[in-house]
Design an enzyme around this catalytic site. Structure first.
Site, PDB file in Angstrom:
ATOM      1  N   HIS A   1      18.214 -36.507  -8.558  1.00 17.47           N
ATOM      2  CA  HIS A   1      17.484 -36.993  -7.383  1.00 17.47           C
ATOM      3  C   HIS A   1      15.997 -36.663  -7.457  1.00 17.47           C
ATOM      4  CE1 HIS A   1      21.225 -38.140  -5.507  1.00 17.47           C
ATOM      5  NE2 HIS A   1      21.716 -36.950  -5.821  1.00 17.47           N
TER       6      HIS A   1
ATOM      7  N   GLU B   1       7.642 -14.832 -11.707  1.00 23.14           N
ATOM      8  CA  GLU B   1       6.897 -13.701 -11.148  1.00 23.14           C
ATOM      9  C   GLU B   1       6.381 -12.734 -12.208  1.00 23.14           C
ATOM     10  OE1 GLU B   1       9.077 -11.341  -8.284  1.00 23.14           O
ATOM     11  OE2 GLU B   1      10.864 -11.364  -9.514  1.00 23.14           O
TER      12      GLU B   1
ATOM     13  N   GLU C   1      17.338 -17.512  -8.960  1.00 22.28           N
ATOM     14  CA  GLU C   1      16.929 -16.154  -9.307  1.00 22.28           C
ATOM     15  C   GLU C   1      16.342 -16.108 -10.725  1.00 22.28           C
ATOM     16  OE1 GLU C   1      16.299 -13.597  -7.769  1.00 22.28           O
ATOM     17  OE2 GLU C   1      16.466 -11.929  -9.150  1.00 22.28           O
TER      18      GLU C   1
ATOM     19  N   LYS D   1      12.555 -14.848 -11.489  1.00 21.82           N
ATOM     20  CA  LYS D   1      12.244 -13.744 -12.410  1.00 21.82           C
ATOM     21  C   LYS D   1      11.191 -14.195 -13.408  1.00 21.82           C
ATOM     22  CE  LYS D   1      13.413 -11.074 -10.672  1.00 21.82           C
ATOM     23  NZ  LYS D   1      14.151 -10.869  -9.479  1.00 21.82           N
TER      24      LYS D   1
ATOM     25  N   ASN E   1      -1.619   1.789   5.657  1.00 26.08           N
ATOM     26  CA  ASN E   1      -0.780   0.708   5.136  1.00 26.08           C
ATOM     27  C   ASN E   1      -0.474  -0.185   6.337  1.00 26.08           C
ATOM     28  OD1 ASN E   1       2.759   0.745   4.155  1.00 26.08           O
ATOM     29  ND2 ASN E   1       1.307  -0.906   4.145  1.00 26.08           N
ATOM     30  N   GLY E   2      -0.868  -1.465   6.267  1.00 27.04           N
ATOM     31  CA  GLY E   2      -0.602  -2.364   7.393  1.00 27.04           C
ATOM     32  C   GLY E   2      -1.849  -3.138   7.774  1.00 27.04           C
TER      33      GLY E   2
ATOM     34  N   TRP F   1      -2.750  -2.652  -1.696  1.00 29.89           N
ATOM     35  CA  TRP F   1      -2.480  -4.085  -1.860  1.00 29.89           C
ATOM     36  C   TRP F   1      -3.373  -4.757  -0.837  1.00 29.89           C
ATOM     37  CZ3 TRP F   1      -0.399  -8.277   0.927  1.00 29.89           C
ATOM     38  CH2 TRP F   1      -0.012  -9.370   0.142  1.00 29.89           C
TER      39      TRP F   1
ATOM     40  N   ARG G   1       3.894  -0.345  -4.737  1.00 31.04           N
ATOM     41  CA  ARG G   1       3.573  -0.881  -3.414  1.00 31.04           C
ATOM     42  C   ARG G   1       2.236  -1.616  -3.390  1.00 31.04           C
ATOM     43  NH1 ARG G   1       6.882   1.499   0.421  1.00 31.04           N
ATOM     44  NH2 ARG G   1       5.499   0.862   2.100  1.00 31.04           N
TER      45      ARG G   1
ATOM     46  N   LYS H   1       5.926  -4.384  -4.366  1.00 27.97           N
ATOM     47  CA  LYS H   1       7.377  -4.226  -4.291  1.00 27.97           C
ATOM     48  C   LYS H   1       7.893  -4.347  -2.868  1.00 27.97           C
ATOM     49  CE  LYS H   1      11.337  -3.018  -6.090  1.00 27.97           C
ATOM     50  NZ  LYS H   1      11.986  -4.115  -6.819  1.00 27.97           N
TER      51      LYS H   1
ATOM     52  N   CYS I   1       0.844  -1.187   0.000  1.00 24.86           N
ATOM     53  CA  CYS I   1       0.000   0.000   0.000  1.00 24.86           C
ATOM     54  C   CYS I   1       0.881   1.238   0.000  1.00 24.86           C
ATOM     55  CB  CYS I   1      -0.952   0.094   1.188  1.00 24.86           C
ATOM     56  SG  CYS I   1      -2.153  -1.237   1.249  1.00 24.86           S
TER      57      CYS I   1
HETATM   58  C1  F6R Z   1      11.610 -10.510  -6.521  1.00 24.04           C
HETATM   59  C2  F6R Z   1      11.511  -9.511  -5.480  1.00 24.04           C
HETATM   60  C3  F6R Z   1      11.202  -9.955  -4.093  1.00 24.04           C
HETATM   61  C4  F6R Z   1      12.052  -9.165  -3.093  1.00 24.04           C
HETATM   62  C5  F6R Z   1      11.637  -9.524  -1.659  1.00 24.04           C
HETATM   63  C6  F6R Z   1      12.514  -8.835  -0.640  1.00 24.04           C
HETATM   64  O1  F6R Z   1      11.929  -9.952  -7.748  1.00 24.04           O
HETATM   65  O2  F6R Z   1      11.667  -8.340  -5.718  1.00 24.04           O
HETATM   66  O3  F6R Z   1      11.393 -11.320  -3.940  1.00 24.04           O
HETATM   67  O4  F6R Z   1      13.392  -9.465  -3.315  1.00 24.04           O
HETATM   68  O5  F6R Z   1      10.307  -9.162  -1.452  1.00 24.04           O
HETATM   69  O6  F6R Z   1      12.449  -7.449  -0.758  1.00 24.04           O
HETATM   70  P1  F6R Z   1      13.545  -6.510  -0.146  1.00 24.04           P
HETATM   71  O7  F6R Z   1      14.824  -6.763  -0.828  1.00 24.04           O
HETATM   72  O8  F6R Z   1      13.023  -5.134  -0.376  1.00 24.04           O
HETATM   73  O9  F6R Z   1      13.639  -6.840   1.321  1.00 24.04           O
END
Ligand code: F6R
Length: 608
Positions: free
Chosen positions: A504, A488, A481, A485, A100-101, A74, A27, A603, A2
């Site tokens: 395995h 997501e 990773e 990517k 937010n929360g 969110w 957010r 994010k 949010c």
């Molecule tokens: C994936 C992504 C998330 C963040 C995770 C941690 O692309 O962005 O997996 O890496 O939410 O976020 P931070 O680094 O802000 O603690």
């Protein structure tokens, strides 16, 4: 999660709020809304879906008023409908609130307020807050918010306004972030300084428990005990343009291409590439402190957790200290063994991830000194740490993390080198390491030049149902990773696996329809990885190989080969992840996905 924004001044608030919300949409983007105050009455506009839907509805006709609040959501409590969008109001529409929360005890408080005659129109916990303020308000909004927050438990950042005290916003935080933006004859409130970049760079980060009264000409802050507080003003050095797309179609594309500069900026000031000398402020990594540590604990979530896994290889390999890595969300529920001899390192782009914050607090309670690797200056993790090593990646707006990851890897390399130095194993960087670091930005640029090949690869494999990513050693986390990517942003199922573990279990998935991305740089694991590549090919899998040299053996086995520049093994992941980012990006674009705002994600994950 949010995004919150508030304005009080002489300008019309609505266009400003919408512009600020645009910068906060990372957010959350389940719904959006604004409220402005004019002639003693609030006008509230809300819409489910993205901010663009709200803007479409307004159709250029913005509500009047020079005081206002806005929100991008969110969803946690209540579906993403218009009724559940913020701002939420009290019974009479005289109080508007954005949040937010999560207020954990909202069902009890809702029942108590209903018993007093309050009427509710949404399923949200936020509406309870608006009614608490209504109940407590006797002409002083600041006092009413202080009283209201005493009734509620949970994590919150709120901004509230009342027609009973026009020209005033009151904000409070316990958990999620709030910054005040300091202007001339105007002031702002936001979840993140990025929202305020066009108007002010001078911001005040509120501390947990703070309540602030914001008018056009004054700011008043009190702490959780009600004591008046002076909080220092920080100057944010990012320019407003850094939070724009800069000619790219998506933030993610821009951020991928910013990596050469972001890595160079991150290294600057921390190491001399002429002498290899490591300059870190503070004493946490001095020989005396390091002598007191018997291990390192790395805590993070998501992509930052992948960086932590690579950090383990770097610190154990270079500094010969045992390293443990854990997810923020798991660490505090497993009775971890941590004490003052453990150096805890928190890694986070946002510096606000609730699980990481809680895990770091747990380690801190156990007496462990705290080092933070964060991108957001002034964020909660930065403020709670004993020492901060910033990644100077600039604002990362695309939900999928890219430049934050590669800059985290650069910092982890320097931390490993500093620990090595403090343990008396090597002074500064070796000549080879210095050369490799100096060449890294250019090598990143060269890697980005592979983009046309990745576009063509994306065209070819965009319809695949599943993907497997394999790597060994430092490239196992890179495989994780790459898979993250892809899933997501393109919603294709993908798994990352240590290449040697494939036999395995996951090998059962391999058939002529399964693309397998194999990370096979010319490092100590190459031979072994090639054996795994053979296993894929002998089961008719499609092999896409990322390697560092023209290699006949690999060419004879692979369906597609991508040759990236070679560097020292410790820095190679910074280069090898780039084609995986570009691949995920182009697959998502081809599939028509919302690259910067993938479904269900946000994010900054500020709820547990
Ligand atoms: C994936 C992504 C998330 C963040 C995770 C941690 O692309 O962005 O997996 O890496 O939410 O976020 P931070 O680094 O802000 O603690």
């Amino acid at each position: 999660m949010c995004g919150i924004v508030g304005y009080v001044g002489e300008k019309q608030a609505a266009p400003l709020l919408l512009e600020g919300l645009k910068r906060l949409e990372y957010r959350g983007y389940d719904s959006a809304g604004i409220a402005t105050l004019s002639n003693g009455r609030f006008t509230v506009h809300r819409s489910p879906g993205k901010l663009s839907q709200l803007i479409e509805r307004l159709n250029g006709s913005y509500p009047a008023g020079t005081t206002g609040i806005g929100h991008t959501r969110w969803a946690t409590h209540g579906r993403p409908t218009e009724a559940n969008a913020h701002p939420q109001t009290d019974c009479s529409g005289n109080v508007v609130a954005v949040h937010n929360g999560i207020f954990e005890n909202f069902p009890e408080r809702k029942a108590a307020l209903q018993a007093k005659g309050h009427r509710f129109t949404s399923e949200t916990d936020t509406e309870v807050f608006a009614h608490e303020v209504e109940e407590a308000f006797t002409g002083d909004l600041f006092a009413a918010v202080q009283k209201a927050t005493r009734h509620l438990r949970g994590a919150y950042a709120v901004v509230v306004s009342s027609s009973g005290e026009p020209g005033v916003l009151v904000t409070a935080r316990s958990g999620p972030p709030i910054v005040l933006g300091v202007g001339q004859g105007e002031n702002f409130v936001a979840s993140d300084p990025v929202a305020l970049a066009p108007w002010t760079r001078d911001v005040i980060f509120l501390e947990d428990g703070d309540v602030a009264r914001v008018s056009a000409s004054s700011l008043r802050i009190a702490d959780s005990e009600g004591r008046e507080r002076e909080r220092s003003t920080h100057r944010i050095v990012w320019d407003a343009v850094a939070a724009e797309k800069g000619g790219y179609r998506h933030f993610m594309a821009k951020e991928i291409h910013e990596q050469p500069t972001a890595v160079a900026e991150t290294l600057g000031g921390k190491v001399s590439l002429e002498t290899g000398e490591l300059s870190f402020r503070g004493t946490l990594l001095s020989p005396e402190s390091v002598a007191g540590f018997d291990r390192v604990l790395l805590l993070a979530c998501g992509t930052s957790w992948h960086a932590a896994l690579i950090g383990k290889f770097l610190i154990e390999g270079m500094a010969r200290l045992p390293v443990e890595v854990d997810y923020g969300s798991e660490f505090r529920y497993r009775r971890p063994v941590v004490n003052e001899r453990t150096l805890t390192v928190g890694i986070s782009q946002s510096g606000e991830t609730a699980d990481t914050v809680a895990a770091l607090s747990e380690a801190r309670r156990a007496g462990s000194p705290l080092l933070a690797i964060v991108n957001m200056p002034g964020s909660q993790i930065a403020r709670m740490a004993d020492a901060v090593f910033p990644t100077h990646a600039g604002p990362e707006i695309g939900v999928a993390s890219t430049k934050a990851f590669t800059t985290q890897l650069a910092v982890l390399f320097l931390v490993a080198a500093k620990l090595r130095e403090s343990r008396g194993l090597e002074r500064g960087l070796t000549g080879e390491e210095r050369k490799a670091l100096a060449h890294l930005p250019a090598a990143l640029k060269e890697t980005l030049d592979l983009e046309p090949q990745l576009e063509s690869l994306a065209r070819e494999y965009q319809t695949a149902r599943d993907f497997l990513f394999l790597g060994r050693g430092l490239h196992y986390p890179v495989a994780l990773e790459g898979a993250l990517k892809l899933k997501e942003i393109s919603y294709i199922h993908a798994e990352g696996y240590p290449a040697g573990e494939m036999k395995h279990g996951p090998i059962a998935l391999v058939d002529e329809k399964l693309p397998v991305v194999v990370l096979a740089p010319h490092d100590g694991w190459r031979e072994k990885t090639i054996s795994n590549l053979r296993e894929v090919k002998s089961r008719d899998g499609i092999a896409i190989v990322v390697t560092t040299r023209q290699d006949e053996e690999i060419a004879s086995l692979a369906d597609r080969v991508l040759v990236i520049p070679e560097t020292i093994p410790e820095l190679q992941p910074i280069l090898s992840v780039v084609p995986l980012q570009l691949f995920a990006y182009h697959v998502a674009v081809r599939r028509g996905c919302d690259v910067d705002q993938p479904r269900n994600l946000a994010k900054s994950v500020t709820v547990e």
